[in-house]
Scaffold this motif. Structure first.
Motif, PDB file in Angstrom:
ATOM      1  N   CYS A 136      11.215   0.319  15.690  1.00 11.72           N
ATOM      2  CA  CYS A 136      11.962   0.697  14.487  1.00 11.72           C
ATOM      3  C   CYS A 136      11.070   0.551  13.250  1.00 11.72           C
ATOM      4  N   LEU A 137      10.295  -0.513  13.192  1.00  6.36           N
ATOM      5  CA  LEU A 137       9.389  -0.720  12.066  1.00  6.36           C
ATOM      6  C   LEU A 137       8.322   0.367  12.016  1.00  6.36           C
ATOM      7  N   GLU A 153       8.510   3.408  13.238  1.00  4.81           N
ATOM      8  CA  GLU A 153       9.144   4.675  12.870  1.00  4.81           C
ATOM      9  C   GLU A 153       9.438   4.726  11.373  1.00  4.81           C
ATOM     10  N   THR A 154       9.893   3.614  10.824  1.00  4.55           N
ATOM     11  CA  THR A 154      10.173   3.552   9.383  1.00  4.55           C
ATOM     12  C   THR A 154       8.886   3.703   8.580  1.00  4.55           C
ATOM     13  N   ALA A 155       7.826   3.014   9.008  1.00  2.00           N
ATOM     14  CA  ALA A 155       6.540   3.129   8.312  1.00  2.00           C
ATOM     15  C   ALA A 155       6.005   4.555   8.410  1.00  2.00           C
ATOM     16  N   LEU A 157       7.723   7.335   8.683  1.00  3.56           N
ATOM     17  CA  LEU A 157       8.515   8.171   7.783  1.00  3.56           C
ATOM     18  C   LEU A 157       8.105   7.953   6.330  1.00  3.56           C
ATOM     19  N   ALA A 158       7.916   6.692   5.938  1.00  3.13           N
ATOM     20  CA  ALA A 158       7.506   6.394   4.563  1.00  3.13           C
ATOM     21  C   ALA A 158       6.148   6.989   4.252  1.00  3.13           C
ATOM     22  N   LEU A 205      14.901   8.136  -0.436  1.00  2.00           N
ATOM     23  CA  LEU A 205      14.652   7.529   0.865  1.00  2.00           C
ATOM     24  C   LEU A 205      13.763   6.304   0.731  1.00  2.00           C
TER      25      LEU A 205
END
Length: 71
Positions: free
Chosen positions: A3-4, A6-8, A10-11, A68
């Protein structure tokens, strides 16, 4: 941890994509910093103007990057 990452991811794509789209002739620096409770993603460009949020349309995919990243 996925999850981390994937979030990184996307950012990073939002930040770098915004620089390339809105300041194409700009020089930019990208940093990904590992921290005790996660990561910090930074992009610095040489444009003197600050980014301006814009409203996203109902069916378009642009205009959501700054909102976002503010989460």
């Amino acid at each position: 941890m996925s999850c981390l990452s994937e979030t990184a991811e996307l950012a990073v794509s939002e930040l770098v994509g915004n620089v390339v789209r809105h300041v194409p002739d700009s020089y930019y620096t990208f940093r990904l910093l590992r921290q005790p409770k996660g990561v910090r993603v930074e992009v610095v460009d040489d444009c003197p103007e600050l980014p301006r949020p814009c409203e996203a349309g109902g069916f378009d995919e642009s205009g959501r990057g700054l909102a976002l990243l503010a989460l």
